[in-house]
Design a protein around this motif. Structure first.
Motif, mmCIF file in Angstrom:
data_model
loop_
_atom_site.group_PDB
_atom_site.id
_atom_site.type_symbol
_atom_site.label_atom_id
_atom_site.label_comp_id
_atom_site.label_asym_id
_atom_site.label_seq_id
_atom_site.Cartn_x
_atom_site.Cartn_y
_atom_site.Cartn_z
ATOM 1 N N UNK A 182 3.515 -6.702 -2.349
ATOM 2 C CA UNK A 182 4.333 -7.791 -1.814
ATOM 3 C C UNK A 182 5.799 -7.387 -1.747
ATOM 4 N N UNK A 183 6.293 -6.708 -2.788
ATOM 5 C CA UNK A 183 7.743 -6.478 -2.883
ATOM 6 C C UNK A 183 8.287 -5.478 -1.868
ATOM 7 N N UNK A 184 7.442 -4.653 -1.257
ATOM 8 C CA UNK A 184 7.985 -3.769 -0.216
ATOM 9 C C UNK A 184 8.057 -4.478 1.134
ATOM 10 N N UNK A 223 -9.866 -4.519 1.179
ATOM 11 C CA UNK A 223 -8.465 -4.947 1.068
ATOM 12 C C UNK A 223 -8.214 -5.693 -0.234
ATOM 13 N N UNK A 224 -7.209 -5.234 -0.986
ATOM 14 C CA UNK A 224 -6.780 -5.926 -2.200
ATOM 15 C C UNK A 224 -5.414 -6.556 -1.894
ATOM 16 N N UNK A 225 -5.472 -7.816 -1.483
ATOM 17 C CA UNK A 225 -4.301 -8.473 -0.897
ATOM 18 C C UNK A 225 -3.347 -9.073 -1.917
ATOM 19 N N UNK A 226 -3.724 -9.105 -3.179
ATOM 20 C CA UNK A 226 -2.817 -9.648 -4.191
ATOM 21 C C UNK A 226 -2.954 -11.161 -4.336
ATOM 22 N N UNK A 227 -1.853 -11.821 -4.708
ATOM 23 C CA UNK A 227 -0.463 -11.351 -4.714
ATOM 24 C C UNK A 227 -0.123 -10.364 -5.828
ATOM 25 N N UNK A 228 -0.871 -10.418 -6.952
ATOM 26 C CA UNK A 228 -0.665 -9.437 -8.015
ATOM 27 C C UNK A 228 -1.581 -8.253 -7.756
ATOM 28 N N UNK A 229 -1.053 -7.030 -7.895
ATOM 29 C CA UNK A 229 -1.878 -5.852 -7.614
ATOM 30 C C UNK A 229 -1.976 -4.885 -8.779
ATOM 31 N N UNK A 230 -1.165 -5.024 -9.826
ATOM 32 C CA UNK A 230 -1.131 -4.018 -10.891
ATOM 33 C C UNK A 230 -0.747 -2.685 -10.259
ATOM 34 N N UNK A 275 3.758 -5.502 -8.001
ATOM 35 C CA UNK A 275 3.906 -5.914 -6.614
ATOM 36 C C UNK A 275 4.755 -7.143 -6.404
ATOM 37 N N UNK A 276 5.120 -7.844 -7.468
ATOM 38 C CA UNK A 276 5.931 -9.051 -7.300
ATOM 39 C C UNK A 276 7.371 -8.692 -6.923
ATOM 40 N N UNK A 319 12.251 0.175 -14.068
ATOM 41 C CA UNK A 319 11.009 -0.381 -13.519
ATOM 42 C C UNK A 319 10.581 -1.633 -14.250
ATOM 43 N N UNK A 320 10.200 -2.660 -13.491
ATOM 44 C CA UNK A 320 9.736 -3.901 -14.106
ATOM 45 C C UNK A 320 8.331 -3.736 -14.674
ATOM 46 N N UNK A 321 8.086 -4.314 -15.840
ATOM 47 C CA UNK A 321 6.756 -4.287 -16.456
ATOM 48 C C UNK A 321 5.742 -4.788 -15.438
#
Length: 550
Positions: A84-86, A118-125, A132-133, A478-480
Motif C-alpha cells: 500500500x505505502x508505495x 494476489x495478496x492484496x492486503x491491506x497488511x502484507x507483512x 505495507x501500511x 524502518x517501521x516495525x
C-alpha cells in the motif's frame, strides 16, 4: 430525456451480459471443487505451483527477466503482495506509474504465461516497511490501532481498497486476466486483535468490488491456534510452513477448518530471512527439495519463496520484527533466485522436482544477469550535514517546545535533524534520549559526541559551552512490520530528552531530503570534525563510468 436514459441502460446491460456469455463460452473460470479436493480451471482439475515475487523489489526493467526465469523453473503461477505505502506515499497522492505500475506487471506475467495469486492486503507483512501500511496514517492519528475496526484505520483502508480493487477486477481470470485468487489480509491469526468484524468487513469489501465468483482465501500458520482468528467464513483457508517431511501433519490445521477442498501451502519457505546483526540464514537445498517432492506427491498446491534469505530486514526483539535497512543484498544467497537474477543450484534442484509433477515449458532458462567490475570510486568531500542544511531542508525547521515525531512533520522515511541550543556550560554530562527511534548521531558544534541506539544504549556523555549547538541526527531504520509493535511505530525522538536529569525544551526539527542536493551550490564550510572515532556526517560525491551493453 427519460427515454434516452432507458435506452442507454439497456445497451450497457446487454454488453455486460454478452461479455459474460463470451467468458462462459471460452471457459474462463476458476473455482474450487470441494468434492474432489481440487481447484478447477476452465472446468478441469488444476494444481498450481507458484513462486513469490515482489515487483516493488525488482527494477521494472528486469520484471520480464525474473518472470521468465520463474516460468522456466516449471512454475505455472506467481504470488505477489501489493505494498500500500508505495502506491499511496501521501494521503492525497496515488502512484501506479513506472516502478509502481501494478497493472503492467500483472500483464507482463500473463504474457509470459503465468497465473497470479494476489495478496492484496491491506497488511502484507512481507518483510516490508510497516507491513505495507503508509506511515502518514501516524500523522493523522499516532494512536491508531492497525488491523482492527479502529475508525482512523478503517477509514483509510476503505479509501485504499476502493482504489485498488477496481484495478484488479478486469485482471481476474474469469474476466480474461491472470489473477486466479485474492487473499484477504495476511496471517491475521498471528495478530493479537482477533477482530472478526474487521476481517469480515474486508471480505465484504472484496466481494463488492470483485464480484461473487472470485476465489478469496486466507493464509495462516499451520496450527489451529493461528486459524482460530485467521479463518473468515466464506473465505477459503490455507496455511504456510517450511520444510516438512509429514504432509498430513502439516496440513492438519487446514483440514480442521476446510475438511474438503484443495490442500494449499501459501508460503513454502525455501530459505529464511536475515535479522539485523544475526548470522546469515541458510536452508539446506537437499532438505528443501525432499520436502517439496513429498508435498507435491501428496497433491498439495505450493507457493515457494523464490528470492529468499539475502535481505537484511530487521532485528527480532522477542515479539516484533523491526526492519532495518530494507535494501536487498545478493551475496551468499540462500534462495532459488538471487535478487540480481542469478540462477542458483537450489533453483536447478527445485526445477527438477517440479518437472516430476508439471511439464516444463519449452523455453531455455534465461542466463544470469550480466555483471562487471567497475573498480574503485573515488569520493570527494562536498559539505557537512550542517553546511548543507539549506538544501537538505529547504523549508527550514519546525520550531517546537518538545521533540516531535518524524511522521508529525511529514518525514516518513530517512533522516531528521533535532537541534537544541545549550543554555549553560556542560562538562561530561549525560544526555538521555530514551525515545530514540531508531538511531541518533549526537554532535555539539559539529563535533561528534557519540551515538544513541534504540535497542542498545540511549545515553551519551556530552561536553559543550553555553550557546553551542546540540544536534541529534536521527535515522528512521524502518517501521516495525510484524506483531503488536506496529501500533507503537512513530519515528524520530518520541519522548523528552534530558541533560543531567533536566528536561530540554525549545527545539528545532529539520526534515531532511536528499532529492534536491546540488553539490555546486553548497558552501564548502570548514570541513568535518572528528572525535572518539567518529566524524561529522557529511556529503560526498563520486563518479562511476559504466561501459558496455546492458
Amino acid at each position: 430525456m427519460a427515454a434516452v436514459s432507458t435506452v442507454v441502460i439497456v445497451f450497457i446491460t446487454t454488453v455486460i451480459s454478452f461479455s459474460a456469455l463470451i467468458s462462459k463460452v471460452n471457459g474462463a473460470n476458476f473455482t474450487i471443487d470441494y468434492d474432489k479436493n481440487t481447484f478447477l480451471k476452465d472446468g478441469k482439475p488444476f494444481r498450481y505451483v507458484s513462486g513469490s515475487i515482489h515487483y516493488s523489489r525488482v527494477p521494472q526493467y528486469y520484471w520480464k527477466d525474473r518472470l521468465l526465469k520463474m516460468h522456466a523453473a516449471g512454475l505455472n503461477a506467481i504470488q505477489l503482495y501489493v505494498p500500500w505505502n508505495i502506491h499511496q506515499p501521501e494521503k492525497d497522492k496515488y502512484d501506479f506509474s513506472g516502478q509502481q505500475d501494478l497493472v503492467a506487471f500483472l500483464q507482463t506475467a500473463q504474457d509470459v504465461g503465468l497465473l497470479v495469486v494476489m495478496r492484496a492486503g491491506p497488511y502484507i507483512c512481507g518483510e516490508w516497511d510497516f507491513g505495507g501500511f503508509p506511515a502518514w496514517i501516524l500523522k493523522e492519528n499516532p494512536t491508531t490501532v492497525f488491523r482492527t475496526m479502529d475508525p482512523t484505520y478503517i477509514k483509510y483502508v476503505d479509501q485504499w481498497m476502493d482504489v485498488l480493487l477496481p484495478k484488479l477486477k478486469p485482471l481476474l481470470y474469469n474476466n480474461g486476466g491472470p489473477v486466479i485468487m485474492v487473499q484477504i489480509e495476511n496471517e491475521y491469526g498471528s495478530y493479537f486483535a482477533c477482530d472478526k468484524n474487521y476481517t469480515t468487513h474486508l471480505r465484504d469489501k472484496a466481494r463488492f468490488h470483485l464480484g461473487k465468483d472470485v476465489v478469496l482465501f486466507t493464509t495462516d500458520g499451520s496450527s489451529d491456534g493461528f486459524l482460530k482468528c485467521g479463518y473468515i467464513p466464506e473465505v477459503y483457508a490455507t496455511v504456510d510452513f517450511g520444510v516438512s517431511y509429514n504432509p498430513a501433519g502439516s496440513f492438519k490445521a487446514q483440514r480442521d477448518y476446510e475438511p474438503h477442498g484443495p490442500l494449499v501451502n501459501s508460503e513454502f519457505y525455501t530459505g529464511w530471512l536475515d535479522h539485523w546483526g544475526q548470522k546469515h540464514s541458510v536452508t539446506d537445498t537437499n532438505k528443501v527439495a525432499k520436502s517439496l517432492d513429498l508435498l507435491l506427491d501428496y497433491g498439495a498446491n505450493i507457493n515457494m519463496y523464490m528470492f529468499e534469505g539475502g535481505t537484511n530486514f530487521g532485528f527480532w526483539n522477542g515479539a516484533n520484527y523491526a526492519p532495518f535497512q530494507p535494501v536487498p543484498t545478493s551475496y551468499d544467497y540462500d534462495g532459488p533466485l538471487t535478487e540480481a537474477g542469478d540462477i542458483t543450484d537450489k533453483y536447478l534442484e527445485l526445477r527438477q522436482i517440479i518437472s516430476k509433477y508439471l511439464p516444463l515449458p519449452d523455453i531455455p532458462i534465461p542466463p544470469s544477469t550480466p555483471k562487471a567490475n567497475y573498480g574503485e570510486v573515488q569520493m570527494k568531500f562536498v559539505a557537512t550535514l550542517q553546511d548543507a542544511l539549506s538544501q537538505l531542508s529547504p523549508k527550514g525547521p519546525i520550531k517546537t517546545q518538545y521533540p516531535v515525531t518524524m511522521e508529525s512533520i511529514s518525514q516518513y522515511q530517512g533522516f531528521a535533524l533535532y537541534r537544541y541550543t545549550l543554555k549553560k556550560n556542560v562538562v561530561s554530562q549525560t544526555l538521555a534520549v530514551p525515545g530514540i527511534r531508531d538511531r541518533g548521531y549526537v554532535m555539539v558544534d559539529k563535533v561528534p559526541q557519540g551515538v544513541v541506539v534504540r535497542e542498545k544504549s540511549t545515553n551519551v556523555t556530552i561536553t559543550g559551552k553555553q550557546g553551542a549547538t546540540l544536534d541529534i541526527l536521527v535515522e528512521n531504520q524502518g517501521h516495525i512490520n510484524f506483531g503488536s509493535g506496529i501500533n507503537n511505530n512513530t519515528k524520530g525522538i518520541i519522548q523528552n530528552v534530558t541533560l543531567d536529569g533536566e528536561m530540554l525544551v525549545d527545539w528545532m526539527v529539520f526534515p531532511l531530503s536528499l532529492d534536491n542536493i546540488n553539490p555546486s551550490n553548497i558552501p564548502l564550510g570548514d570541513g568535518p570534525k572528528s572525535a572518539a572515532g567518529l566524524m561529522t556526517p557529511s556529503i560526498y560525491e563520486g563518479k562511476l563510468t559504466i561501459s558496455g551493453s546492458t
